[in-house]
Motif scaffolding. Structure first.
Motif, PDB file in Angstrom:
ATOM      1  N   LYS A 177       8.738 -57.794  16.694  1.00 45.37           N
ATOM      2  CA  LYS A 177       7.836 -56.661  16.485  1.00 45.37           C
ATOM      3  C   LYS A 177       8.248 -55.423  17.283  1.00 45.37           C
ATOM      4  CE  LYS A 177       4.022 -59.910  15.796  1.00 45.37           C
ATOM      5  NZ  LYS A 177       2.757 -60.450  16.352  1.00 45.37           N
ATOM      6  N   GLN A 178       9.356 -55.536  18.045  1.00 47.86           N
ATOM      7  CA  GLN A 178       9.818 -54.427  18.865  1.00 47.86           C
ATOM      8  C   GLN A 178      10.721 -53.501  18.049  1.00 47.86           C
ATOM      9  OE1 GLN A 178       8.426 -54.272  21.949  1.00 47.86           O
ATOM     10  NE2 GLN A 178       7.389 -56.162  21.353  1.00 47.86           N
ATOM     11  N   VAL A 179      11.309 -52.502  18.727  1.00 47.48           N
ATOM     12  CA  VAL A 179      12.253 -51.601  18.055  1.00 47.48           C
ATOM     13  C   VAL A 179      13.416 -52.418  17.508  1.00 47.48           C
ATOM     14  CG1 VAL A 179      11.638 -49.596  19.445  1.00 47.48           C
ATOM     15  CG2 VAL A 179      13.432 -51.135  20.249  1.00 47.48           C
ATOM     16  N   GLU A 180      14.102 -51.883  16.514  1.00 48.92           N
ATOM     17  CA  GLU A 180      15.065 -52.663  15.732  1.00 48.92           C
ATOM     18  C   GLU A 180      16.153 -53.331  16.570  1.00 48.92           C
ATOM     19  OE1 GLU A 180      17.415 -52.128  11.470  1.00 48.92           O
ATOM     20  OE2 GLU A 180      16.066 -50.577  12.222  1.00 48.92           O
ATOM     21  N   ILE A 224      16.117 -63.252  16.173  1.00 54.82           N
ATOM     22  CA  ILE A 224      16.788 -64.268  15.353  1.00 54.82           C
ATOM     23  C   ILE A 224      17.396 -65.355  16.245  1.00 54.82           C
ATOM     24  CG2 ILE A 224      18.773 -64.654  13.814  1.00 54.82           C
ATOM     25  CD1 ILE A 224      18.058 -61.944  12.514  1.00 54.82           C
ATOM     26  N   LEU A 225      17.915 -64.969  17.409  1.00 59.49           N
ATOM     27  CA  LEU A 225      18.473 -65.956  18.348  1.00 59.49           C
ATOM     28  C   LEU A 225      17.366 -66.861  18.878  1.00 59.49           C
ATOM     29  CD1 LEU A 225      20.957 -63.739  20.400  1.00 59.49           C
ATOM     30  CD2 LEU A 225      21.404 -65.059  18.334  1.00 59.49           C
ATOM     31  N   SER A 226      16.223 -66.269  19.198  1.00 63.81           N
ATOM     32  CA  SER A 226      15.091 -67.067  19.708  1.00 63.81           C
ATOM     33  C   SER A 226      14.561 -68.003  18.626  1.00 63.81           C
ATOM     34  CB  SER A 226      13.971 -66.144  20.198  1.00 63.81           C
ATOM     35  OG  SER A 226      14.399 -65.353  21.283  1.00 63.81           O
ATOM     36  N   PHE A 227      14.427 -67.495  17.403  1.00 66.05           N
ATOM     37  CA  PHE A 227      13.967 -68.335  16.292  1.00 66.05           C
ATOM     38  C   PHE A 227      14.915 -69.510  16.082  1.00 66.05           C
ATOM     39  CE2 PHE A 227      11.818 -64.382  14.325  1.00 66.05           C
ATOM     40  CZ  PHE A 227      10.603 -64.705  14.908  1.00 66.05           C
ATOM     41  N   HIS A 228      16.207 -69.213  16.065  1.00 69.79           N
ATOM     42  CA  HIS A 228      17.213 -70.254  15.839  1.00 69.79           C
ATOM     43  C   HIS A 228      17.178 -71.301  16.954  1.00 69.79           C
ATOM     44  CE1 HIS A 228      21.195 -72.148  15.474  1.00 69.79           C
ATOM     45  NE2 HIS A 228      21.199 -71.738  14.222  1.00 69.79           N
ATOM     46  N   PRO A 271      21.240 -57.452  12.254  1.00 68.15           N
ATOM     47  CA  PRO A 271      20.540 -57.649  10.977  1.00 68.15           C
ATOM     48  C   PRO A 271      19.697 -56.438  10.594  1.00 68.15           C
ATOM     49  CG  PRO A 271      19.352 -58.728  12.736  1.00 68.15           C
ATOM     50  CD  PRO A 271      20.602 -58.189  13.360  1.00 68.15           C
ATOM     51  N   SER A 272      19.354 -56.350   9.325  1.00 69.23           N
ATOM     52  CA  SER A 272      18.470 -55.289   8.844  1.00 69.23           C
ATOM     53  C   SER A 272      17.023 -55.661   9.137  1.00 69.23           C
ATOM     54  CB  SER A 272      18.652 -55.105   7.337  1.00 69.23           C
ATOM     55  OG  SER A 272      18.212 -56.282   6.648  1.00 69.23           O
ATOM     56  N   LYS A 273      16.108 -54.715   8.948  1.00 64.82           N
ATOM     57  CA  LYS A 273      14.685 -55.001   9.126  1.00 64.82           C
ATOM     58  C   LYS A 273      14.227 -56.106   8.181  1.00 64.82           C
ATOM     59  CE  LYS A 273      13.070 -50.505  10.827  1.00 64.82           C
ATOM     60  NZ  LYS A 273      12.182 -49.344  10.551  1.00 64.82           N
ATOM     61  N   THR A 274      14.776 -56.092   6.967  1.00 72.88           N
ATOM     62  CA  THR A 274      14.421 -57.116   5.981  1.00 72.88           C
ATOM     63  C   THR A 274      14.864 -58.498   6.454  1.00 72.88           C
ATOM     64  OG1 THR A 274      14.652 -55.510   4.189  1.00 72.88           O
ATOM     65  CG2 THR A 274      14.670 -57.836   3.567  1.00 72.88           C
ATOM     66  N   ILE A 326      25.216 -62.096  14.541  1.00 76.32           N
ATOM     67  CA  ILE A 326      24.831 -61.405  15.780  1.00 76.32           C
ATOM     68  C   ILE A 326      25.673 -61.884  16.959  1.00 76.32           C
ATOM     69  CG2 ILE A 326      22.980 -61.003  17.449  1.00 76.32           C
ATOM     70  CD1 ILE A 326      20.986 -61.466  15.189  1.00 76.32           C
ATOM     71  N   LYS A 327      25.704 -63.197  17.147  1.00 72.66           N
ATOM     72  CA  LYS A 327      26.288 -63.767  18.366  1.00 72.66           C
ATOM     73  C   LYS A 327      27.810 -63.717  18.390  1.00 72.66           C
ATOM     74  CE  LYS A 327      25.539 -67.595  21.544  1.00 72.66           C
ATOM     75  NZ  LYS A 327      24.786 -68.828  21.794  1.00 72.66           N
ATOM     76  N   HIS A 328      28.430 -63.913  17.237  1.00 71.70           N
ATOM     77  CA  HIS A 328      29.894 -64.038  17.218  1.00 71.70           C
ATOM     78  C   HIS A 328      30.618 -62.862  16.562  1.00 71.70           C
ATOM     79  CE1 HIS A 328      29.466 -68.081  18.759  1.00 71.70           C
ATOM     80  NE2 HIS A 328      28.640 -68.378  17.775  1.00 71.70           N
ATOM     81  N   LYS A 329      29.881 -62.061  15.776  1.00 70.69           N
ATOM     82  CA  LYS A 329      30.534 -60.945  15.093  1.00 70.69           C
ATOM     83  C   LYS A 329      29.971 -59.586  15.496  1.00 70.69           C
ATOM     84  CE  LYS A 329      31.452 -63.842  11.031  1.00 70.69           C
ATOM     85  NZ  LYS A 329      31.255 -63.996   9.552  1.00 70.69           N
ATOM     86  N   GLY A 330      28.849 -59.587  16.216  1.00 67.04           N
ATOM     87  CA  GLY A 330      28.253 -58.328  16.649  1.00 67.04           C
ATOM     88  C   GLY A 330      27.629 -57.523  15.525  1.00 67.04           C
TER      89      GLY A 330
END
Length: 302
Positions: free
Chosen positions: A26-29, A36-40, A96-99, A89-93
Motif C-alpha cells: 500500500k506504500q509508494v510504488e 512481492i518478496l514478503s508475499f513469496h 513490477p507494475s502496479k497491476t 526483482i531479486k535477480h534481474k532488478g
C-alpha cells in the motif's frame, strides 16, 4: 507446548510476514514492489510447514515442486507468476507494475484463505498475531480487545487496545531503570496529577494557562517517547486520535478516559489492535534488561 500450539505459532509468524507484505503493498510504488518478496517468503514458509506436517522431505524442492508432491495445493499458476515476479526483482532488478503488485496481493490472500483451511482446518483470518506478543499484561488486554470486537462490544475493544499500548510502553521501560532511578526513555515526570484544580489555582486565566502547559508537555513527552522507541509516529497519530486518554492512578492502575465523540467502527478497532501488536513485535526485536549491562547500586542498597 503441544504440537498444535507450535503449528498455530508458526502460522501466526507466517501471517505476520504476510501482513508486512500487505502493508508494503500500500506504500509508494518503489516500496510496494518489495511486498512481492514478503508475499513469496510467507508462502514459502507455509509450504515448508505443510511439508513437515505431511512428512514430505522438501530440502531440495524448488518453489513449484510443492504442487507436484502435494497435489491438493491450489493456485499453482498464480504462484508460478508470483515466483516469476520475485525472480525479476531479486535477480534481474526489474520492478513490477502496479497491476503486478495488486495481483500478487490478491493471489497471496486467496492462496492463504484456500490452503490454510484445507490443510490445517483453521480460517486464515482467525489466526491471531496476539500469541506472538511476549508482554503478559499487553497480551491480556489485546485478547480482551479482540474478543470484545468479535462480540461487537466496540467501546470495550477500543479501551483495551488503548490500555494495551499504555502498558506496553510501561512494560518495555520497567527493566531499564538505571542508577539515576529513571529509564533511558524518561522525558520528564508524569504530570497527570498537576492540573490547576489539584494545585488549588483559583485565578481563571492562570488556571487555563497551567492546564494548557500541562497538556502540551504531556503531548510532547508521549510523542518523543513513541519516536525514540522506533514506533511509526504517523500510525500512532491515527491510533491516538481513535483511542481514549489513559491516566495512571496513584495506585498504579491504568484508566481510560473518553473525551469527545469517536468514529469507532469495527475497521478502526481492528486497526488499533493491529497497531499495538505491530508495536509490540517491533520492541521485542530489540529488548534488554539493564542488569545485563550495569550493576544497579540502588538494588544493592535494599
Amino acid at each position: 507446548m503441544t504440537e498444535k500450539e507450535i503449528i498455530l505459532k508458526r502460522l501466526a509468524i507466517i501471517k505476520h510476514l504476510y501482513m508486512i507484505g500487505l502493508e508494503q503493498s500500500k506504500q509508494v510504488e518503489t516500496v510496494a514492489a518489495f511486498s512481492i518478496l514478503s508475499f513469496h517468503d510467507s508462502i514459502e514458509m507455509f509450504l515448508k510447514l505443510l511439508a513437515e506436517k505431511k512428512n514430505v522431505k522438501s530440502e531440495k524442492f524448488s518453489f513449484l515442486d510443492y504442487w507436484t508432491k502435494i497435489p491438493t495445493l491450489t493456485l499453482k499458476e498464480s504462484m508460478r507468476n508470483l515466483n516469476a515476479r520475485r525472480v525479476n526483482i531479486k535477480h534481474k532488478g526489474i520492478l513490477p507494475s502496479k497491476t503486478d503488485i495488486e495481483l500478487s496481493r490478491v493471489n497471496t490472500t486467496d492462496f492463504f484463505n484456500q490452503n490454510v483451511i484445507e490443510h490445517f482446518k483453521i480460517e486464515f483470518g482467525s489466526i491471531s498475531l496476539i500469541d506472538l506478543v511476549s508482554y503478559k499484561k499487553v497480551k491480556e488486554h489485546l485478547k480482551i480487545s479482540q474478543e470484545s470486537l468479535n462480540s461487537d462490544n466496540i467501546e470495550n475493544s477500543i479501551e483495551n487496545a488503548a490500555l494495551a499500548f499504555d502498558v506496553l510502553l510501561y512494560s518495555y521501560e520497567e527493566n531499564k531503570i538505571g542508577n539515576n532511578r529513571y529509564s533511558p526513555f524518561f522525558f520528564g515526570k508524569d504530570l497527570s496529577f498537576n492540573s490547576a484544580f489539584s494545585m488549588g489555582i483559583e485565578d481563571r486565566k492562570m488556571s487555563q494557562f497551567v492546564d494548557k502547559v500541562k497538556d502540551s508537555l504531556e503531548a510532547m513527552q508521549k510523542a518523543i517517547k513513541v519516536m525514540s522507541l522506533g514506533i511509526d509516529y504517523k500510525r500512532f497519530v491515527k491510533f491516538n486520535l481513535l483511542t481514549p486518554h489513559i491516566i495512571k492512578t496513584m495506585e498504579g492502575n491504568h484508566i481510560a478516559q473518553i473525551y469527545g465523540e469517536k468514529k469507532w467502527t469495527k475497521e478502526n478497532c481492528q486497526y488499533c489492535i493491529d497497531f499495538v501488536i505491530d508495536s509490540s513485535l517491533k520492541l521485542q526485536e530489540f529488548d534488554f534488561d539493564i542488569e545485563e549491562i550495569v550493576t544497579l547500586k540502588w538494588k544493592l542498597e535494599k
